[in-house]
Design an enzyme around this catalytic site. Structure first.
Site, PDB file in Angstrom:
ATOM      1  CE  LYS A  14      -2.605   3.030   2.647  1.00  0.00           C
ATOM      2  NZ  LYS A  14      -1.603   3.917   2.130  1.00  0.00           N
ATOM      3  CD  GLU A  20      13.459   0.481   9.079  1.00  0.00           C
ATOM      4  OE1 GLU A  20      14.150   1.440   9.910  1.00  0.00           O
ATOM      5  OE2 GLU A  20      13.844  -0.714   9.321  1.00  0.00           O
ATOM      6  CB  CYS A  30      13.476   9.250   7.878  1.00  0.00           C
ATOM      7  SG  CYS A  30      14.559   8.044   6.929  1.00  0.00           S
ATOM      8  CD  GLU A  53       9.929  12.619  11.274  1.00  0.00           C
ATOM      9  OE1 GLU A  53       8.530  12.254  11.378  1.00  0.00           O
ATOM     10  OE2 GLU A  53      11.221  11.690  10.762  1.00  0.00           O
TER      11      GLU A  53
HETATM   12  P1  NAD Z   1       2.166   8.086   7.559  1.00  0.00           P
HETATM   13  O1  NAD Z   1       2.703   7.668   8.799  1.00  0.00           O
HETATM   14  O2  NAD Z   1       1.331   9.410   7.790  1.00  0.00           O
HETATM   15  O3  NAD Z   1       1.834   8.000   6.626  1.00  0.00           O
HETATM   16  C1  NAD Z   1       2.949   6.520   6.302  1.00  0.00           C
HETATM   17  C2  NAD Z   1       1.998   5.355   5.760  1.00  0.00           C
HETATM   18  O4  NAD Z   1       1.322   5.087   6.839  1.00  0.00           O
HETATM   19  C3  NAD Z   1       1.099   5.732   4.805  1.00  0.00           C
HETATM   20  O5  NAD Z   1       1.184   4.600   3.465  1.00  0.00           O
HETATM   21  C4  NAD Z   1      -0.330   6.195   5.013  1.00  0.00           C
HETATM   22  O6  NAD Z   1      -1.759   5.858   4.159  1.00  0.00           O
HETATM   23  C5  NAD Z   1      -0.749   4.400   6.167  1.00  0.00           C
HETATM   24  N1  NAD Z   1      -1.680   5.263   7.474  1.00  0.00           N
HETATM   25  C6  NAD Z   1      -1.459   7.086   7.568  1.00  0.00           C
HETATM   26  N2  NAD Z   1      -2.158   6.639   8.889  1.00  0.00           N
HETATM   27  C7  NAD Z   1      -2.551   5.383   9.096  1.00  0.00           C
HETATM   28  C8  NAD Z   1      -3.064   4.960   9.525  1.00  0.00           C
HETATM   29  N3  NAD Z   1      -4.079   5.680  10.574  1.00  0.00           N
HETATM   30  N4  NAD Z   1      -3.286   3.223   9.788  1.00  0.00           N
HETATM   31  C9  NAD Z   1      -3.217   2.327   8.701  1.00  0.00           C
HETATM   32  N5  NAD Z   1      -2.349   3.288   7.630  1.00  0.00           N
HETATM   33  C10 NAD Z   1      -2.124   4.587   8.043  1.00  0.00           C
HETATM   34  O7  NAD Z   1       3.892   8.607   7.000  1.00  0.00           O
HETATM   35  P2  NAD Z   1       4.250  10.305   5.916  1.00  0.00           P
HETATM   36  O8  NAD Z   1       3.485  11.395   6.373  1.00  0.00           O
HETATM   37  O9  NAD Z   1       3.663   8.935   4.602  1.00  0.00           O
HETATM   38  O10 NAD Z   1       5.728   9.969   5.770  1.00  0.00           O
HETATM   39  C11 NAD Z   1       6.561  10.806   7.048  1.00  0.00           C
HETATM   40  C12 NAD Z   1       6.740   9.516   7.957  1.00  0.00           C
HETATM   41  O11 NAD Z   1       7.528   8.829   7.669  1.00  0.00           O
HETATM   42  C13 NAD Z   1       8.148  10.044   9.062  1.00  0.00           C
HETATM   43  O12 NAD Z   1       7.662  10.661  10.109  1.00  0.00           O
HETATM   44  C14 NAD Z   1       9.284   9.493   8.302  1.00  0.00           C
HETATM   45  O13 NAD Z   1      10.075   9.781   8.970  1.00  0.00           O
HETATM   46  C15 NAD Z   1       9.031   8.538   8.187  1.00  0.00           C
HETATM   47  N6  NAD Z   1      10.181   7.985   7.913  1.00  0.00           N
HETATM   48  C16 NAD Z   1      10.669   6.489   7.615  1.00  0.00           C
HETATM   49  C17 NAD Z   1      11.853   6.149   7.170  1.00  0.00           C
HETATM   50  C18 NAD Z   1      12.305   5.304   7.589  1.00  0.00           C
HETATM   51  O14 NAD Z   1      13.181   4.039   7.192  1.00  0.00           O
HETATM   52  N7  NAD Z   1      12.562   5.210   9.301  1.00  0.00           N
HETATM   53  C19 NAD Z   1      12.240   6.474   5.884  1.00  0.00           C
HETATM   54  C20 NAD Z   1      10.715   7.042   5.352  1.00  0.00           C
HETATM   55  C21 NAD Z   1       9.866   7.863   6.220  1.00  0.00           C
END
Ligand code: NAD
Length: 491
Positions: free
Chosen positions: A186, A262, A297, A395
């Protein structure tokens, strides 16, 4: 030079879910908009998947797994398909790079140089690795043979974020497939386009139908349905810490599937006066916070500089901010593009406003309007930050640097560790003993010494504390996508 604008007029988009090798509309018929954040233009109307679509995708993945068409294929066969997929990604590099930049707003130069070749390299690496992973024979008494095998889990769900759509998908899908699992991917609702194209290329490479499925849609619906699904064997997530915690709950309230996370970061970059190349340190510090608009990230968003060189170092950074002025992402010379969406832009700007009330804004902090979009934020530096301030703790996921100073190494380590996150850190110093002491002290997954963002397929990537658990990349990532099975034979 490539004319990316001209290419963009000719590109086409996949917009339906990919289930069991077929493009399908969502069960409800609903769609949502994918917009280019750099211009606000509509790119595509994407299938809005929900529980019913997730059920279909998981059922297809399960059926493919149970059939053995992939799960029982020889490692050699899996290798051939994944290496072919890597080659197809390379052959479609321009198309995929364009899709990624149109969808995310990141500079085309970054998509071409990093996102797409990096994703291809990951498929290649895991394809080539899988026929070199051996099981174990445990030391037992004569008359016994105890085999320890690694078996595929079954159906792996991968939920990924919008900042590196294809790359984050590859980091999960490549090892999961290599190990013989079936996958339901997804993508984030902001960025579905390269995930859909990946599924199509995978079939072209020879991946059987149903082994890789893509459900597009929102987190609260499609994401949650995967997290709570009773027939998903493992959930691999990259995204925010907040949502990572939801997945732990979904698992606890459903089938106890392992959840690999992650999550976020607030990585410290420690610069000591004994670093012998302060210009290189400044280049890296600028890259570490402004590359890809700071939507990284591992962004080195907390700069900890030894007090006696702090002012000089901030001046060097201010000069470098000129190179990162935001611009048209399709211009190959642009180093900083558009923020991914209005909501994220508003979030970054609210942190900047918050920061102005407690620290000194010495660079940037402005919103720009370019090509009819206001998703552009200038490279921003706050000086005089202390670690208790919100801009040092949370963050921001934008081009906003917090500068803190320290006098002693021990103080630097204490500030660096005073965070709920523990994803990465950088150290700039030529004192080997200091570097080793800090490597002992820092509670993070990756430490880059006299370099920045040391990430490679050959080393594990992931975090301590609330940055997550488990590791992407390297052979260690097979730990997530396989289960140990003991077969004890008495003879
Ligand atoms: P997010 O957590 O909002 O979303 C990530 C994914 O989760 C998306 O596919 C989203 O649709 C899904 N999601 C959102 N709410 C959900 C819920 N209630 N239930 C189930 N799924 C849900 O993150 P984002 O805004 O897309 O990305 C930014 C974040 O990702 C930052 O915090 C960043 O640090 C993190 N990130 C971490 C890494 C790593 O490897 N540690 C790498 C890239 C990004």
């Amino acid at each position: 030079m490539q004319n990316w604008h001209e290419k963009a007029t000719r590109i086409s988009f996949r917009n339906q879910a990919f289930i069991n090798g077929k493009w399908v509309a969502s069960a409800s018929g609903k769609v949502f908009e994918a917009r280019n954040p750099a211009t606000n233009h509509l790119l595509a109307s994407i299938a809005e998947c929900d529980v019913e679509d997730v059920n279909r995708a998981v059922a297809a993945a399960r059926k493919a797994f149970d059939s053995g068409v992939w799960s029982r294929a020889s490692p050699e066969t899996r290798k051939t398909v994944l290496v072919r997929l890597a080659e197809l990604i390379r052959q479609h590099q321009d198309e995929l790079a364009l899709l990624e930049t149109l969808d995310t707003g990141k500079p085309i130069a970054n998509s071409v140089a990093a996102d797409i070749p990096g994703s291809a390299a990951t498929f290649q690496w895991f394809g080539e690795a899988i026929d070199k992973v051996y099981g174990e024979i445990a030391p037992t008494e004569l008359g016994n043979l105890a085999l320890v095998r690694r078996d595929a889990l079954g159906v792996v769900a991968c939920v990924v974020p919008w900042n590196y759509p294809l790359m984050m998908a590859s980091w999960k899908v490549a090892p999961a497939l290599a190990a013989g699992n079936s996958v339901v991917l997804k993508p984030a609702e902001q960025t579905s386009l390269t995930a859909l194209r990946l599924a199509e290329l995978a079939v072209e490479a020879g991946l059987p139908y149903g082994v890789l499925n893509v459900v597009t849609g929102f987190g609260e619906t499609a994401g949650q349905a995967l997290g709570r699904h009773m027939d998903v064997d493992c959930l691999a997530f990259t995204g925010s810490t907040e949502v990572g915690k939801y997945f732990l709950r979904y698992s606890a309230e459903s089938n106890m599937k392992p959840v690999w996370l992650e999550c976020g970061g607030k990585s410290p970059n420690l610069v000591f006066s004994d670093c012998d190349d302060i210009e290189a340190a400044a280049d890296a510090a600028a890259f570490g916070i402004w590359y890809d608009q700071g939507e990284v990230c591992t962004a080195n968003s907390r700069l900890l500089v030894e007090e006696k060189i702090k002012d000089e170092f901030v001046d060097l950074l201010k000069k470098r901010a000129r190179d990162y002025q935001p611009g048209d992402p399709l211009d190959p010379t642009t180093k900083m593009g558009a923020v991914v969406e209005d909501r994220q832009t508003a979030r970054i700007l609210s942190y900047i406003e918050q920061g102005k009330s407690v620290a000194r804004l010495v660079e940037g902090g402005e919103q720009l309007t370019i090509s009819g979009s206001s998703n552009y934020v200038t490279p921003t530096i706050f000086d005089g930050v202390t670690n208790d301030m919100v801009i040092a703790r949370e963050e921001i996921f934008g081009p906003v640097l917090s500068v803190l100073s320290f006098r002693e190494e021990e103080e630097a380590a204490r500030i660096a560790n005073a965070s709920i996150y523990g994803l990465a850190a950088s150290i700039w110093s030529n004192n080997l003993k200091r570097v080793m002491r800090l490597s002992d002290a820092l509670r993070v997954g990756t430490i880059s010494v006299n370099c920045m963002d040391a990430v490679s397929n050959v080393v594990p990537f992931g975090g301590f504390k609330q940055s997550g658990n488990g590791r992407d990349l390297s052979l260690h990532s097979f730990d997530k996508y396989t289960n140990l099975k003991t077969v004890w034979i008495k003879y």
